[in-house]
Design a protein around this motif. Sequence first.
Motif, PDB file in Angstrom:
ATOM      1  N   ARG A 113      39.757  35.775  39.449  1.00 28.81           N
ATOM      2  CA  ARG A 113      39.003  34.526  39.610  1.00 28.81           C
ATOM      3  C   ARG A 113      39.791  33.339  39.071  1.00 28.81           C
ATOM      4  N   PHE A 114      40.516  33.554  37.980  1.00 29.73           N
ATOM      5  CA  PHE A 114      41.324  32.485  37.409  1.00 29.73           C
ATOM      6  C   PHE A 114      42.492  32.114  38.338  1.00 29.73           C
ATOM      7  N   ALA A 115      43.087  33.130  38.989  1.00 29.22           N
ATOM      8  CA  ALA A 115      44.281  32.906  39.800  1.00 29.22           C
ATOM      9  C   ALA A 115      43.962  32.447  41.216  1.00 29.22           C
ATOM     10  N   VAL A 116      42.820  32.870  41.729  1.00 28.04           N
ATOM     11  CA  VAL A 116      42.487  32.580  43.127  1.00 28.04           C
ATOM     12  C   VAL A 116      41.360  31.551  43.179  1.00 28.04           C
ATOM     13  N   PRO A 117      41.568  30.404  43.819  1.00 24.63           N
ATOM     14  CA  PRO A 117      40.529  29.376  43.900  1.00 24.63           C
ATOM     15  C   PRO A 117      39.272  29.908  44.601  1.00 24.63           C
ATOM     16  N   ARG A 118      38.141  29.331  44.239  1.00 28.16           N
ATOM     17  CA  ARG A 118      36.881  29.783  44.805  1.00 28.16           C
ATOM     18  C   ARG A 118      36.841  29.699  46.333  1.00 28.16           C
ATOM     19  N   PRO A 119      37.359  28.632  46.971  1.00 24.85           N
ATOM     20  CA  PRO A 119      37.346  28.605  48.438  1.00 24.85           C
ATOM     21  C   PRO A 119      38.086  29.788  49.064  1.00 24.85           C
ATOM     22  N   ALA A 120      39.180  30.205  48.446  1.00 28.93           N
ATOM     23  CA  ALA A 120      39.918  31.354  48.971  1.00 28.93           C
ATOM     24  C   ALA A 120      39.122  32.636  48.796  1.00 28.93           C
ATOM     25  N   ARG A 121      38.470  32.787  47.645  1.00 24.39           N
ATOM     26  CA  ARG A 121      37.653  33.975  47.422  1.00 24.39           C
ATOM     27  C   ARG A 121      36.446  34.004  48.362  1.00 24.39           C
ATOM     28  N   SER A 122      35.895  32.830  48.634  1.00 26.79           N
ATOM     29  CA  SER A 122      34.786  32.753  49.593  1.00 26.79           C
ATOM     30  C   SER A 122      35.261  33.155  50.982  1.00 26.79           C
ATOM     31  N   GLY A 123      36.480  32.774  51.326  1.00 29.84           N
ATOM     32  CA  GLY A 123      37.032  33.159  52.615  1.00 29.84           C
ATOM     33  C   GLY A 123      37.202  34.663  52.727  1.00 29.84           C
ATOM     34  N   VAL A 124      37.652  35.302  51.648  1.00 31.20           N
ATOM     35  CA  VAL A 124      37.795  36.760  51.640  1.00 31.20           C
ATOM     36  C   VAL A 124      36.433  37.425  51.799  1.00 31.20           C
ATOM     37  N   ARG A 125      35.433  36.900  51.081  1.00 27.60           N
ATOM     38  CA  ARG A 125      34.081  37.444  51.195  1.00 27.60           C
ATOM     39  C   ARG A 125      33.558  37.291  52.619  1.00 27.60           C
ATOM     40  N   ASN A 126      33.767  36.120  53.207  1.00 30.57           N
ATOM     41  CA  ASN A 126      33.305  35.894  54.575  1.00 30.57           C
ATOM     42  C   ASN A 126      33.990  36.841  55.559  1.00 30.57           C
ATOM     43  N   PHE A 127      35.286  37.074  55.340  1.00 29.94           N
ATOM     44  CA  PHE A 127      36.056  37.942  56.239  1.00 29.94           C
ATOM     45  C   PHE A 127      35.486  39.356  56.237  1.00 29.94           C
ATOM     46  N   PHE A 128      35.263  39.914  55.052  1.00 31.06           N
ATOM     47  CA  PHE A 128      34.729  41.276  54.972  1.00 31.06           C
ATOM     48  C   PHE A 128      33.293  41.337  55.480  1.00 31.06           C
ATOM     49  N   ASN A 129      32.521  40.296  55.228  1.00 29.23           N
ATOM     50  CA  ASN A 129      31.153  40.270  55.734  1.00 29.23           C
ATOM     51  C   ASN A 129      31.153  40.249  57.264  1.00 29.23           C
ATOM     52  N   ASN A 130      32.090  39.520  57.846  1.00 23.25           N
ATOM     53  CA  ASN A 130      32.199  39.455  59.303  1.00 23.25           C
ATOM     54  C   ASN A 130      32.595  40.805  59.888  1.00 23.25           C
ATOM     55  N   LEU A 131      33.455  41.546  59.157  1.00 28.67           N
ATOM     56  CA  LEU A 131      33.856  42.874  59.626  1.00 28.67           C
ATOM     57  C   LEU A 131      32.685  43.859  59.636  1.00 28.67           C
TER      58      LEU A 131
END
Length: 279
Positions: A113-131
Amino acid sequence: MTKPISLKAVLIAICLVALLSGCAGHRTKGPSDPTAAPAPTPTGVALSTADETTPPAGSDDMSLWEDDLDWNDEGAGVFYTVADPLEPFNRTMFVFNDKLYFWVLKPVAQGYRFAVPRPARSGVRNFFNNLGAPIRIANNILQGRFQTAEAEVARFLFNSTVGVLGFGNPAADVEGLNPEPTDLGLTLGHYGIGNGFYLVWPVLGPSTLRDSAGYFGDRWLNPTIYIDPIEASLAVFALRSINTVSFHIGDYEAIKSAALDPYQAMRDAYIQLRRSKLR
């Protein structure tokens, strides 16, 4: 994370979880299980909102949110229990998962969480949710919810194109494209199949006999299990897990610190969450 368990052992555990950890009770206005009774866990547990306060629209996120719990007119939580004949085993797995969380998962998620900005983490979450769209589409069809299945198809296409392969979630702002997520465990519950009994699996956490069978069935519609080699598939699983935890650091701690018996509190909260999704 150390490597005390082989990769194949992890896969076997995941398959067993799928076979045995079933989704929670049938969500109706009152307890549908004849053994349903209020649990003695503390009510009104405040969950951490360090990263966000509500799950994203149409999310498959299984974290515990206050909005997922039933409340009576006096504001007291209404919880439902399930048979727990394997309690000694389940408590052992609970302790194992507890140590895994505090010693490995939480520190890694905090660093992530410290290394990866929240928008990027949200994008990862959205990607897996879409899958996960094939799982939701198939189960809506099995439940006879054809209009909801059409909405899921439209949501998948919209997010995969306008949302750039699902990293964005523009469908969240479109009315009618955010149906409640479902899975095979909920489908089995839809047709009146009971929980069976409660189970806690290493790494995967709380479940029931019915939800385990549902998890196993849903796995075959999850594209990530077909990734080769096995190490890459497990790395993807780890990434999704760490990314999810990074949004909810503090939730588990809040429930645990407020409970007289953390094991029982997590069991009852899980059953309540699954009942809420069946309603």
